[in-house]
Design a protein around this motif. Sequence first.
Motif, mmCIF file in Angstrom:
data_model
loop_
_atom_site.group_PDB
_atom_site.id
_atom_site.type_symbol
_atom_site.label_atom_id
_atom_site.label_comp_id
_atom_site.label_asym_id
_atom_site.label_seq_id
_atom_site.Cartn_x
_atom_site.Cartn_y
_atom_site.Cartn_z
ATOM 1 N N ASP A 128 38.766 30.852 57.439
ATOM 2 C CA ASP A 128 38.912 31.960 56.085
ATOM 3 C C ASP A 128 37.918 33.024 56.235
ATOM 4 O O ASP A 128 37.726 33.096 55.438
ATOM 5 N N LEU A 129 37.080 32.938 57.682
ATOM 6 C CA LEU A 129 35.840 34.319 57.229
ATOM 7 C C LEU A 129 36.673 35.613 56.929
ATOM 8 O O LEU A 129 37.517 35.850 57.594
ATOM 9 N N PRO A 130 36.413 36.427 56.436
ATOM 10 C CA PRO A 130 36.987 37.777 56.470
ATOM 11 C C PRO A 130 36.827 38.198 57.787
ATOM 12 O O PRO A 130 35.788 38.804 58.580
ATOM 13 N N ASP A 131 37.877 38.969 58.032
ATOM 14 C CA ASP A 131 37.841 40.152 59.006
ATOM 15 C C ASP A 131 37.873 41.248 58.769
ATOM 16 O O ASP A 131 37.684 41.732 57.519
ATOM 17 N N ASP A 132 38.644 42.584 58.976
ATOM 18 C CA ASP A 132 38.186 43.763 59.350
ATOM 19 C C ASP A 132 38.541 44.547 57.543
ATOM 20 O O ASP A 132 38.569 45.107 57.407
ATOM 21 N N LEU A 133 39.725 42.825 56.889
ATOM 22 C CA LEU A 133 40.160 43.808 55.254
ATOM 23 C C LEU A 133 38.945 43.839 54.662
ATOM 24 O O LEU A 133 38.254 43.123 54.501
ATOM 25 N N PRO A 134 38.687 45.309 53.433
ATOM 26 C CA PRO A 134 38.489 44.706 52.433
ATOM 27 C C PRO A 134 38.224 43.810 51.772
ATOM 28 O O PRO A 134 39.265 42.875 51.115
ATOM 29 N N LEU A 135 37.174 42.627 51.207
ATOM 30 C CA LEU A 135 37.448 41.856 50.428
ATOM 31 C C LEU A 135 37.195 41.938 49.029
ATOM 32 O O LEU A 135 36.558 42.693 48.803
ATOM 33 N N CYS A 136 38.342 41.350 47.830
ATOM 34 C CA CYS A 136 38.080 41.236 46.806
ATOM 35 C C CYS A 136 37.824 39.843 46.046
ATOM 36 O O CYS A 136 38.337 38.641 45.844
ATOM 37 N N ALA A 137 36.601 39.489 46.244
ATOM 38 C CA ALA A 137 35.591 38.148 45.387
ATOM 39 C C ALA A 137 35.960 38.138 44.000
ATOM 40 O O ALA A 137 36.413 38.749 42.996
ATOM 41 N N ILE A 138 36.768 36.613 43.559
ATOM 42 C CA ILE A 138 37.100 36.472 42.515
ATOM 43 C C ILE A 138 36.647 35.201 41.834
ATOM 44 O O ILE A 138 35.771 34.518 42.753
ATOM 45 N N SER A 139 36.592 35.236 40.214
ATOM 46 C CA SER A 139 36.100 33.916 40.460
ATOM 47 C C SER A 139 37.750 32.707 40.022
ATOM 48 O O SER A 139 38.247 33.058 40.250
ATOM 49 N N LEU A 140 36.954 31.115 40.093
ATOM 50 C CA LEU A 140 38.103 30.718 40.199
ATOM 51 C C LEU A 140 39.053 30.344 39.539
ATOM 52 O O LEU A 140 40.159 30.406 38.896
ATOM 53 N N SER A 141 38.210 31.222 37.765
ATOM 54 C CA SER A 141 39.434 31.245 36.034
ATOM 55 C C SER A 141 40.197 32.133 37.038
ATOM 56 O O SER A 141 41.273 32.095 36.617
ATOM 57 N N THR A 142 39.794 33.078 37.556
ATOM 58 C CA THR A 142 40.759 34.000 37.902
ATOM 59 C C THR A 142 41.575 33.524 38.697
ATOM 60 O O THR A 142 43.627 33.837 38.236
ATOM 61 N N ALA A 143 41.910 32.867 39.579
ATOM 62 C CA ALA A 143 43.253 32.641 40.806
ATOM 63 C C ALA A 143 43.420 31.095 40.036
ATOM 64 O O ALA A 143 44.090 31.293 40.016
ATOM 65 N N TYR A 144 43.249 30.940 38.816
ATOM 66 C CA TYR A 144 44.495 30.151 38.072
ATOM 67 C C TYR A 144 44.695 30.728 37.006
ATOM 68 O O TYR A 144 46.042 30.495 36.881
ATOM 69 N N GLN A 145 44.191 31.939 37.003
ATOM 70 C CA GLN A 145 44.978 32.128 35.067
ATOM 71 C C GLN A 145 45.344 32.981 35.204
ATOM 72 O O GLN A 145 46.410 34.090 34.620
ATOM 73 N N GLY A 146 45.003 34.236 36.411
ATOM 74 C CA GLY A 146 45.101 34.835 37.291
ATOM 75 C C GLY A 146 44.271 36.911 36.793
ATOM 76 O O GLY A 146 43.622 36.394 35.776
ATOM 77 N N GLY A 147 45.811 37.975 36.107
ATOM 78 C CA GLY A 147 44.956 38.584 35.750
ATOM 79 C C GLY A 147 44.461 40.336 35.815
ATOM 80 O O GLY A 147 44.450 40.697 37.399
ATOM 81 N N GLN A 148 44.337 41.133 35.656
ATOM 82 C CA GLN A 148 43.607 42.293 35.889
ATOM 83 C C GLN A 148 42.236 42.242 36.806
ATOM 84 O O GLN A 148 41.372 41.601 36.148
#
Length: 287
Positions: free
Chosen positions: A153-173
């Motif tokens: 799960d550790l990040p590789d050379d790709l940029p990371l986008c940190a999101i909240s658990l709420s966003t993971a459940y509900q999606g959105g912009q």
Amino acid sequence: MTKHSGQSDHFVDYYQLLGVTKSADVTTIKRAYRSQIARHHPDRADGKPDDEMASLLNAAYATLKDADMRQRYDNKLMEHHQKLWLADKKRQLTEKIEGFAHRHANKVGQALKSRLSPEFHDQLGVQAGRLAGHAIKHAKRLWHKLAQAQSMDLPDDLPLCAISLSTAYQGGQISLWVDGRQLQTTLPKGIGHGEVIQVIDADRTYRIRIAIDTPDVQVRDKDVYYTVRISTTEAMIGTQVQLPPPLSLQLSVPAHAYYPTSVRLSGRGLPSDDGAGDLVVVFELDA
């Protein structure tokens, strides 16, 4: 005081240092920096400057006000949080397994001693110690497998986008900065930790790795593991636990339960076309 990551092995959370959230804009960060630096600047009125803190604040502001530097720092911060979680789980696992091994080795030893003649007692003690040692070695092998799985799960050379658990459940912009560009995209419901998305901006396509960054939460595929720490008093008398959104559940913790313990709620994990995953609420005693 915690040193800057470039000066020691410790990592500094610049957002925590400035007292802002990770979603704070540049104006908010600048305001927080000015407020903090006024307390520690060498020219402060009471003549008691904190040069080390001032240096940290300057480094934090210089990093977070620059979009590219901030993105690289956010990647490192996410990796740092994951390493802290892994180290904490390693410590907990080691303590529990070692305690279990020694307690049960002693119980076996005492039970057998009551049935054996004294000349066998010394040899029995050696065997009980070996039993505990084998249990600890087995725990270390299990831990190694856990560490290998977590390292995926550790990040590789790709940029990371940190999101909240709420966003993971509900999606959105969402919006994020990559290579000096502010990108926008819409995430689907149920997007998981470690998934890679593509964002098209002008004539360029970016590949971004999603990281669910919510305290006390780990996500495995579509299953959500939420850790709740309760006090010794709450463990003795029982309590009610309110899980925050998007979980929004109230759970009863019975008195005199054994810890750690967990409750699996089917279908309360991340949603997907094939059905939602499970929510696993892990109860641990607060050390």
